[in-house]
Design a protein around this motif. Structure first.
Motif, PDB file in Angstrom:
ATOM      1  N   TYR A  42       0.804  -1.228   0.000  1.00 36.99           N
ATOM      2  CA  TYR A  42       0.000   0.000   0.000  1.00 36.99           C
ATOM      3  C   TYR A  42       0.836   1.278   0.000  1.00 36.99           C
ATOM      4  O   TYR A  42       0.306   2.349  -0.264  1.00 36.99           O
ATOM      5  CB  TYR A  42      -0.883   0.035   1.253  1.00 36.99           C
ATOM      6  N   TYR A  43       2.114   1.187   0.356  1.00 39.05           N
ATOM      7  CA  TYR A  43       2.944   2.399   0.425  1.00 39.05           C
ATOM      8  C   TYR A  43       3.599   2.743  -0.915  1.00 39.05           C
ATOM      9  O   TYR A  43       4.379   3.682  -0.995  1.00 39.05           O
ATOM     10  CB  TYR A  43       4.046   2.232   1.474  1.00 39.05           C
ATOM     11  N   GLN A  44       3.303   1.953  -1.954  1.00 38.11           N
ATOM     12  CA  GLN A  44       3.896   2.257  -3.265  1.00 38.11           C
ATOM     13  C   GLN A  44       3.161   3.424  -3.919  1.00 38.11           C
ATOM     14  O   GLN A  44       2.024   3.745  -3.559  1.00 38.11           O
ATOM     15  CB  GLN A  44       3.802   1.020  -4.166  1.00 38.11           C
ATOM     16  N   ASP A  57      -1.150  -5.505   2.580  1.00 43.31           N
ATOM     17  CA  ASP A  57      -0.211  -5.241   3.670  1.00 43.31           C
ATOM     18  C   ASP A  57       0.787  -6.397   3.724  1.00 43.31           C
ATOM     19  O   ASP A  57       0.729  -7.332   2.906  1.00 43.31           O
ATOM     20  CB  ASP A  57      -0.950  -5.028   5.000  1.00 43.31           C
ATOM     21  N   SER A  58       1.684  -6.337   4.693  1.00 43.42           N
ATOM     22  CA  SER A  58       2.767  -7.324   4.733  1.00 43.42           C
ATOM     23  C   SER A  58       2.241  -8.753   4.854  1.00 43.42           C
ATOM     24  O   SER A  58       2.793  -9.670   4.240  1.00 43.42           O
ATOM     25  CB  SER A  58       3.689  -7.033   5.911  1.00 43.42           C
ATOM     26  N   LEU A  59       1.161  -8.954   5.622  1.00 44.26           N
ATOM     27  CA  LEU A  59       0.621 -10.309   5.766  1.00 44.26           C
ATOM     28  C   LEU A  59       0.029 -10.788   4.440  1.00 44.26           C
ATOM     29  O   LEU A  59       0.365 -11.870   3.949  1.00 44.26           O
ATOM     30  CB  LEU A  59      -0.440 -10.369   6.874  1.00 44.26           C
ATOM     31  N   THR A 128       9.598 -12.200  15.870  1.00 40.59           N
ATOM     32  CA  THR A 128      10.087 -11.008  15.149  1.00 40.59           C
ATOM     33  C   THR A 128       9.022 -10.506  14.182  1.00 40.59           C
ATOM     34  O   THR A 128       8.340 -11.279  13.504  1.00 40.59           O
ATOM     35  CB  THR A 128      11.388 -11.262  14.364  1.00 40.59           C
ATOM     36  N   TYR A 129       8.923  -9.197  14.164  1.00 34.23           N
ATOM     37  CA  TYR A 129       8.070  -8.497  13.211  1.00 34.23           C
ATOM     38  C   TYR A 129       8.694  -8.733  11.827  1.00 34.23           C
ATOM     39  O   TYR A 129       9.919  -8.684  11.678  1.00 34.23           O
ATOM     40  CB  TYR A 129       8.097  -7.018  13.596  1.00 34.23           C
ATOM     41  N   VAL A 130       7.851  -8.973  10.839  1.00 35.28           N
ATOM     42  CA  VAL A 130       8.335  -9.321   9.494  1.00 35.28           C
ATOM     43  C   VAL A 130       9.278  -8.249   8.911  1.00 35.28           C
ATOM     44  O   VAL A 130      10.110  -8.553   8.050  1.00 35.28           O
ATOM     45  CB  VAL A 130       7.107  -9.583   8.570  1.00 35.28           C
ATOM     46  N   CYS A 144       5.775 -12.293  12.803  1.00 32.97           N
ATOM     47  CA  CYS A 144       4.414 -11.739  12.832  1.00 32.97           C
ATOM     48  C   CYS A 144       4.369 -10.489  11.971  1.00 32.97           C
ATOM     49  O   CYS A 144       5.410  -9.988  11.541  1.00 32.97           O
ATOM     50  CB  CYS A 144       4.003 -11.393  14.273  1.00 32.97           C
ATOM     51  N   THR A 145       3.176 -10.009  11.697  1.00 31.43           N
ATOM     52  CA  THR A 145       3.028  -8.712  11.023  1.00 31.43           C
ATOM     53  C   THR A 145       2.162  -7.852  11.941  1.00 31.43           C
ATOM     54  O   THR A 145       1.687  -8.333  12.978  1.00 31.43           O
ATOM     55  CB  THR A 145       2.354  -8.837   9.637  1.00 31.43           C
ATOM     56  N   SER A 146       1.886  -6.629  11.502  1.00 30.81           N
ATOM     57  CA  SER A 146       1.072  -5.776  12.375  1.00 30.81           C
ATOM     58  C   SER A 146      -0.381  -6.258  12.408  1.00 30.81           C
ATOM     59  O   SER A 146      -1.121  -5.938  13.325  1.00 30.81           O
ATOM     60  CB  SER A 146       1.159  -4.316  11.942  1.00 30.81           C
ATOM     61  N   THR A 147      -0.788  -7.058  11.422  1.00 33.22           N
ATOM     62  CA  THR A 147      -2.156  -7.595  11.406  1.00 33.22           C
ATOM     63  C   THR A 147      -2.344  -8.690  12.458  1.00 33.22           C
ATOM     64  O   THR A 147      -3.413  -8.818  13.036  1.00 33.22           O
ATOM     65  CB  THR A 147      -2.489  -8.171  10.003  1.00 33.22           C
ATOM     66  N   TYR A 284      12.297   4.711   1.320  1.00 33.48           N
ATOM     67  CA  TYR A 284      12.685   3.404   0.765  1.00 33.48           C
ATOM     68  C   TYR A 284      11.597   2.888  -0.181  1.00 33.48           C
ATOM     69  O   TYR A 284      11.884   2.466  -1.301  1.00 33.48           O
ATOM     70  CB  TYR A 284      12.912   2.395   1.897  1.00 33.48           C
ATOM     71  N   MET A 285      10.365   2.912   0.303  1.00 37.46           N
ATOM     72  CA  MET A 285       9.244   2.449  -0.534  1.00 37.46           C
ATOM     73  C   MET A 285       9.190   3.254  -1.829  1.00 37.46           C
ATOM     74  O   MET A 285       8.912   2.711  -2.901  1.00 37.46           O
ATOM     75  CB  MET A 285       7.926   2.630   0.217  1.00 37.46           C
ATOM     76  N   LYS A 286       9.465   4.554  -1.703  1.00 36.80           N
ATOM     77  CA  LYS A 286       9.299   5.428  -2.856  1.00 36.80           C
ATOM     78  C   LYS A 286      10.507   5.399  -3.798  1.00 36.80           C
ATOM     79  O   LYS A 286      10.540   6.124  -4.791  1.00 36.80           O
ATOM     80  CB  LYS A 286       8.995   6.867  -2.388  1.00 36.80           C
TER      81      LYS A 286
END
Ligand code: 13P
Ligand code: SF4
Length: 330
Positions: A42-44, A57-59, A128-130, A144-147, A284-286
């Motif tokens: 979503y950040y692209q 999202d990451s998940l 660990t967060y992904v 894990c992810t934030s979801t 970074y995303m951008k």
């Protein structure tokens, strides 16, 4: 300059593109030719989101990467996400439009230091967060992810001692939600840490009916003000289901493209950071652009690789996360 030197220096291959080309059409053609899919976070930038076969999202992105039948995955996201796709689908070619699309949060947790940290707590399980390197995932028990972070912690016995890394803000939020004590690594995301509580307070005064929604990577002082806290998918769903017509959004501003598409009658205001910018982009995303995405699909480069021994060790904790998420219907 040869291709590899160029890639190491810049992170992508620079090649002039015929300005009359319709890149949307060209990318569609190349996707068919190479049996490739484009997965985008979503950040692209909006153009990349619009050309993607899957946005999430990451998940969601790791679930898609695990099940795709494409031969080539073009990962429009950052390096740790492309690595996760490679770990889940090692037989596939995983491309990243710009190899230098890194992550400040992943950088805040060097694996050799985390290994020493972990040694201090031998009876603790490591979640660990992904948003971390493949090497760090290889040192973990569950990703894990934030979801799903809250549910992953809750899936473990109450007396299980836990180290949570690398994001201290997400970790503190999960500890609060679950009532569990977590040993936290002191890492953070530069994009989510920079939101200004003072500027948000003023913005809320100017828009008293707006809901303030925030990603759990934000600092506690910002999260305290939120009407809703959730992953990017959670924030998007909340904005769709809420009766409110205005939202102040504390996460990377790329998500607003999908929010506006899903709810054209609603207004989305990016939460201001503590600098002179009006919104908050992840640098970074951008780094990925439509042009770099086209060139990487055309040239089959830059490719993301992960050493076989790291794939072996990092796969289990990611699969554990996917299994728990599937059981919970996440
Ligand atoms: P989610 O995709 O889990 O919402 O995380 C946001 C993020 O920071 C990705 O880099
Ligand atoms: Fe990393 Fe933060 Fe950018 Fe996400 S938004 S990729 S956590 S720096």
């Amino acid at each position: 300059m040869d291709t590899l030197t160029e890639l190491n220096r810049k992170g992508y291959i620079e090649e002039s593109i015929d300005p009359t080309l319709d890149l949307f059409e060209e990318i569609e053609k190349l996707k068919k030719e190479k049996n490739a899919i484009v997965l985008a976070h979503y950040y692209q930038e909006p153009d990349i989101q619009d050309i993607a076969d899957y946005i999430g999202d990451s998940l969601g992105l790791s679930q898609e990467a695990a099940k795709t039948e494409a031969d080539v995955i073009v990962f429009a996201g950052v390096h740790f996400m492309a690595e996760t796709a490679k770990i889940l689908s090692p037989e596939k070619t995983v491309l990243l439009p710009d190899l230098k699309a890194g992550c400040s949060l992943a950088d805040s947790c060097p694996p050799h230091l985390f290994k020493k940290f972990k040694e201090k707590y031998p009876d603790h399980l490591v979640i660990t967060y992904v948003n971390c390197t493949a090497e760090l995932k290889a040192l973990s028990d569950i990703v894990c992810t934030s979801t799903n972070a809250v549910q992953i912690v809750e899936s473990l016995p109450k007396d299980q001692k836990i180290i949570f890394g690398p994001d201290k803000n997400l970790g503190a939020w999960v500890a609060k939600k679950t009532g569990r004590e977590l040993v936290l690594w002191n890492g953070a995301c530069m994009v989510h840490e920079i939101f200004s509580r003072e500027k948000i307070t003023k913005l809320k005064e100017r828009h008293p009916k707006a809901k303030f929604i925030a990603h759990p990577e934000c600092e506690e002082s910002v999260l305290q003000m939120a009407d809703y806290i959730g992953s990017t998918t959670g924030l998007l769903k909340y904005s769709i289901n809420s009766d409110a017509l205005e939202f102040i959004v504390a996460t990377e501003s790329g998500i607003i493209h999908q929010m506006e598409k899903a709810s054209p009658g609603k207004t989305f205001i990016p939460a201001p950071p503590n600098n002179n910018c009006a919104c908050n982009d992840c640098p970074y995303m951008k780094r990925n652009t439509l042009e770099k995405l086209y060139l990487c699909l055309k040239n089959g480069l830059p490719e993301v690789t992960v050493p076989a021994d790291i794939i072996d060790r990092a796969r289990k904790p990611i699969e554990r996360m996917l299994e728990i998420s599937a059981k919970l219907g996440l």
